[in-house]
Structure formats: C-alpha cells, structure tokens
Design a protein around this motif. Structure first.
Motif, mmCIF file in Angstrom:
data_model
loop_
_atom_site.group_PDB
_atom_site.id
_atom_site.type_symbol
_atom_site.label_atom_id
_atom_site.label_comp_id
_atom_site.label_asym_id
_atom_site.label_seq_id
_atom_site.Cartn_x
_atom_site.Cartn_y
_atom_site.Cartn_z
ATOM 1 N N LEU A 92 5.011 1.677 0.225
ATOM 2 C CA LEU A 92 5.350 2.386 1.298
ATOM 3 C C LEU A 92 6.975 2.605 1.166
ATOM 4 O O LEU A 92 7.733 1.747 0.922
ATOM 5 N N SER A 93 7.530 3.712 1.801
ATOM 6 C CA SER A 93 8.950 3.763 2.238
ATOM 7 C C SER A 93 9.239 3.728 3.494
ATOM 8 O O SER A 93 8.150 3.746 4.101
ATOM 9 N N ALA A 94 10.626 3.517 3.925
ATOM 10 C CA ALA A 94 10.475 3.187 5.314
ATOM 11 C C ALA A 94 10.138 4.221 6.164
ATOM 12 O O ALA A 94 9.425 4.109 7.312
ATOM 13 N N GLY A 95 10.514 5.684 5.570
ATOM 14 C CA GLY A 95 10.255 6.734 6.681
ATOM 15 C C GLY A 95 8.758 6.961 6.531
ATOM 16 O O GLY A 95 8.176 7.437 7.688
ATOM 17 N N GLU A 96 7.769 6.496 5.646
ATOM 18 C CA GLU A 96 6.518 6.551 5.607
ATOM 19 C C GLU A 96 5.952 5.692 6.611
ATOM 20 O O GLU A 96 4.864 5.805 7.312
ATOM 21 N N ALA A 97 6.398 4.424 6.604
ATOM 22 C CA ALA A 97 6.125 3.616 7.574
ATOM 23 C C ALA A 97 6.251 4.131 8.866
ATOM 24 O O ALA A 97 5.488 3.879 10.108
ATOM 25 N N THR A 113 9.359 -0.864 1.150
ATOM 26 C CA THR A 113 9.823 -1.298 -0.034
ATOM 27 C C THR A 113 10.846 -0.356 -0.327
ATOM 28 O O THR A 113 11.999 -0.689 -1.133
ATOM 29 N N LEU A 114 10.514 0.986 -0.109
ATOM 30 C CA LEU A 114 11.015 1.817 -1.050
ATOM 31 C C LEU A 114 11.950 3.212 -0.077
ATOM 32 O O LEU A 114 11.741 2.929 1.179
ATOM 33 N N GLU A 115 13.075 3.649 -0.696
ATOM 34 C CA GLU A 115 13.879 4.400 -0.025
ATOM 35 C C GLU A 115 13.041 5.863 -0.057
ATOM 36 O O GLU A 115 13.319 6.535 1.169
ATOM 37 N N GLU A 116 12.399 6.194 -0.896
ATOM 38 C CA GLU A 116 11.690 7.263 -0.831
ATOM 39 C C GLU A 116 10.457 7.352 -1.332
ATOM 40 O O GLU A 116 9.805 6.238 -1.640
ATOM 41 N N GLN A 172 17.449 1.547 5.717
ATOM 42 C CA GLN A 172 15.767 1.562 5.918
ATOM 43 C C GLN A 172 15.366 1.800 7.496
ATOM 44 O O GLN A 172 14.543 2.380 7.651
ATOM 45 N N VAL A 173 15.787 1.064 8.422
ATOM 46 C CA VAL A 173 15.754 1.308 9.535
ATOM 47 C C VAL A 173 16.015 2.669 10.261
ATOM 48 O O VAL A 173 15.125 3.311 10.933
ATOM 49 N N ALA A 174 17.048 3.232 9.638
ATOM 50 C CA ALA A 174 17.515 4.642 10.001
ATOM 51 C C ALA A 174 16.215 5.718 9.513
ATOM 52 O O ALA A 174 15.997 6.571 10.202
ATOM 53 N N ARG A 175 15.924 5.208 8.291
ATOM 54 C CA ARG A 175 14.909 6.071 7.886
ATOM 55 C C ARG A 175 13.622 6.030 8.726
ATOM 56 O O ARG A 175 12.878 7.107 8.962
ATOM 57 N N ALA A 176 13.135 4.859 9.065
ATOM 58 C CA ALA A 176 11.954 4.699 10.050
ATOM 59 C C ALA A 176 12.212 5.232 11.372
ATOM 60 O O ALA A 176 11.354 5.793 11.847
ATOM 61 N N ARG A 177 13.642 5.147 11.838
ATOM 62 C CA ARG A 177 13.506 5.706 13.046
ATOM 63 C C ARG A 177 13.688 7.218 13.332
ATOM 64 O O ARG A 177 13.151 7.694 14.193
ATOM 65 N N ALA A 178 14.041 7.940 11.960
ATOM 66 C CA ALA A 178 13.597 9.265 12.073
ATOM 67 C C ALA A 178 12.298 9.750 12.176
ATOM 68 O O ALA A 178 12.041 10.974 12.357
ATOM 69 N N THR A 235 1.000 -1.196 -0.018
ATOM 70 C CA THR A 235 0.007 0.020 0.168
ATOM 71 C C THR A 235 0.764 1.310 0.075
ATOM 72 O O THR A 235 2.086 1.087 0.300
ATOM 73 N N THR A 236 0.365 2.347 -0.437
ATOM 74 C CA THR A 236 0.802 3.562 -0.053
ATOM 75 C C THR A 236 -0.063 4.222 1.319
ATOM 76 O O THR A 236 -0.584 3.629 1.522
ATOM 77 N N THR A 237 0.459 5.417 1.718
ATOM 78 C CA THR A 237 -0.322 6.022 2.895
ATOM 79 C C THR A 237 -1.798 6.171 2.245
ATOM 80 O O THR A 237 -2.292 6.649 1.088
ATOM 81 N N THR A 238 -2.653 6.135 3.356
ATOM 82 C CA THR A 238 -4.204 6.018 3.098
ATOM 83 C C THR A 238 -4.656 6.343 4.362
ATOM 84 O O THR A 238 -4.119 5.883 5.596
ATOM 85 N N PRO A 239 -5.914 7.001 4.923
ATOM 86 C CA PRO A 239 -6.376 7.278 5.832
ATOM 87 C C PRO A 239 -6.847 6.033 6.461
ATOM 88 O O PRO A 239 -7.169 5.809 7.651
ATOM 89 N N ALA A 240 -6.967 4.634 5.796
ATOM 90 C CA ALA A 240 -7.246 3.699 6.364
ATOM 91 C C ALA A 240 -6.363 2.803 7.193
ATOM 92 O O ALA A 240 -6.625 2.132 8.005
ATOM 93 N N PHE A 241 -4.956 3.607 7.530
ATOM 94 C CA PHE A 241 -4.220 3.146 8.313
ATOM 95 C C PHE A 241 -4.767 3.198 9.909
ATOM 96 O O PHE A 241 -4.526 2.491 10.540
ATOM 97 N N GLU A 242 -5.644 4.164 10.108
ATOM 98 C CA GLU A 242 -6.261 4.582 11.439
ATOM 99 C C GLU A 242 -7.065 3.139 11.954
ATOM 100 O O GLU A 242 -7.007 2.571 12.794
#
Length: 286
Positions: free
Chosen positions: A224-229, A212-215, A257-263, A191-198
């Motif tokens: 999704l990118s790691a940052g979006e996750a 999956t993605l870096e950006e 990827q972990v660093a992108r999510a950690r931010a 998925t990409t970002t979506t209000p359904a995540f709530e």
C-alpha cells in the motif's frame, strides 16, 4: 537510537502492564524489509485485559517480545516473508533459557508454515550431529504450539476474538481483525487494495495499515501507499489510522507519508515508531 519525529497521540512507553486500560497496541518494530539501528522489522504487541498477543515477529523483535513472555497469550504470523516471521526461531530459543511453562505458547501461522519453521529450526542444531533432544532444537514442538489458521475462521484468545482475513500480497498473507471488550483494531499486514478491507477493517476503532510506498504499487508485489491507506480508512469507516511498515525512517519522509494519508482521511492519524504504545480507547482530536 532512531531519530523520531513528534506526532500527536503517541504515548512513549512500551512497558504499560495496566491490563485494565482497555485495548492497546505497542509497536515493537515497524521497518519494511530488514531492520536498521533502532528500527526492528514488523512486530506489534496487542495488550488485552487478560494477556498480550504478538502480531508478527520480524528481525529485531525477539528480544523485546521475550521480555514480555510472561504476558504473552499467543503469536500470530501474517505471512512467511522474513521481515514478518524470522525472529520466531530466535524467540523460541530465547525462551528455552528459562524454565518452560507447562503449557506451550500458541503460535498461529499460515497453511504450510509449520513444516517450514521446523526445517528452519533443524538447520541450526546445538550439536554437530544434528538436532538432539534439547528444546532449543525443537522450539516449534516443545516451546510453541504451532497451529495453521484458515482465513475467515475466528480464533478466541482470552477475551479477544481474532479473525485472519486474506489480503493481496506476493505470498499468501492475512491481516488480523481483533475485537475485545467492545473495542476493535485491524492490522493490514502486507497487501495492496482489496475488497477484503471491509471485512478486515469496516468500522474499527484503529486500523494499523502499511504505508510502505509513496505511490500505488504497479508491480503486483502487493503493498500500500500512504494515500491508499488513508482512502481505505475513509471508505471503511475507520475511526483512527496508524501508519506503519516504513521503507524509510527519516523524519521528512515520514512527514510526507502522513501528508499523503491526510489528503484522503480526515480522522486521527498516528505514525508507528518503535516502543510507542497507542491506546485504542482514547478519543482525541486529530
């Protein structure tokens, strides 16, 4: 064998049959697209107190899932891209090599998928004259009880309630929210970002989210990118985050990827690697 980086919180056993241990998740495969040696495509085993549920069954997952067949209570398929469903046929044919149980294994699939799976089975008959009467020619009739789910309609499997939630992907796709014994986990699928995540992940103990993605995805494919996750985990009050659906599997890329999510997320972050089990009930420092 894959070269696996070391991360906190990984319990390296996929054979934990202690059904009293609470809600747990074993990664059978986590590779985006086609598998590579040691890294099957998508497949996740949710351990309940009264059985197990398989979420997706991509290439390379069937042999591992078949080894757990006696424990399986149901299979759920998020969408009909091959890296999430192709090994269903292999799993079904494998199960015909042993005595079939009196009750068929429930397999929950998106709308329209039942006919597609039956046609796939018909393409690979045992005999030259087309499908015969052997169960291997009719796994989606004789082995599996195929049920097409509807987004938003929860399904009861033993002690668990599993709700498909419509996500945003190139094909119709649902994530799954699993609640059992006062614990909860959510699987984003693709998925990409979506209000359904709530609805999917609001306040869950563990979010299994693709990274999956870096950006962020600019193509409309729906990933999704790691940052979006990480941002989604923060925005929806997730306790722990488990990143998955890897485009690459080398340690340096996974670390990045972990660093992108950690931010974006201050909670506990783990990395999906094959044959590792994550205990949802554990509370540990990130």
């Amino acid at each position: 064998m894959p070269v696996l980086p070391t991360f906190v919180g990984v319990t390296p056993t996929a054979h934990d049959r202690n059904h009293g241990a609470g809600l747990r998740l074993t990664v059978l495969g986590c590779r985006a697209g086609m598998p590579e040696p040691g890294w099957p495509s998508s497949g996740y085993l949710v351990h309940l107190r009264d059985g197990e549920v398989l979420l997706d069954c991509g290439p390379g997952v069937a042999a591992k899932a078949a080894a757990r067949a006696a424990e399986l209570s149901a299979v759920f398929i998020s969408h009909m891209h091959t890296d999430h469903c192709l090994d269903l046929l292999v799993l079904g044919k494998t199960l015909t090599q042993r005595p079939l149980p009196a009750t068929r294994l429930p397999v929950y699939v998106p709308a329209g998928a039942a006919a597609t799976l039956r046609r796939l089975n018909e393409l690979f008959p045992l005999g030259g004259d087309g499908p015969g009467e052997h169960p291997a020619d009719h796994v989606f009739r004789d082995v599996f009880d195929v049920v097409e789910y509807a987004p938003g309609e929860a399904i009861r499997v033993g002690e668990a309630t599993i709700e498909p939630v419509a996500m945003r992907h190139r094909l119709p796709c649902c994530g799954f929210r699993v609640e059992a014994g006062g614990q909860s986990l959510a699987y984003s699928a693709d998925t990409t970002t979506t209000p359904a995540f709530e609805k999917l992940a609001g306040g869950v103990d563990l979010l299994l989210a693709e990274a999956t993605l870096e950006e962020p995805d600019r193509t409309g494919h729906g990933h999704l990118s790691a940052g979006e996750a990480g941002r989604l985990a923060t925005d929806h009050g997730v306790r722990d985050l488990l990143l998955t659906h890897w485009a690459h599997t080398d340690g340096g890329w996974l670390d990045a990827q972990v660093a992108r999510a950690r931010a974006q997320f201050d909670g506990r972050i783990d990395v999906a690697v094959p044959d590792h089990t994550f205990h949802v009930s554990e509370t540990q420092e990130p």
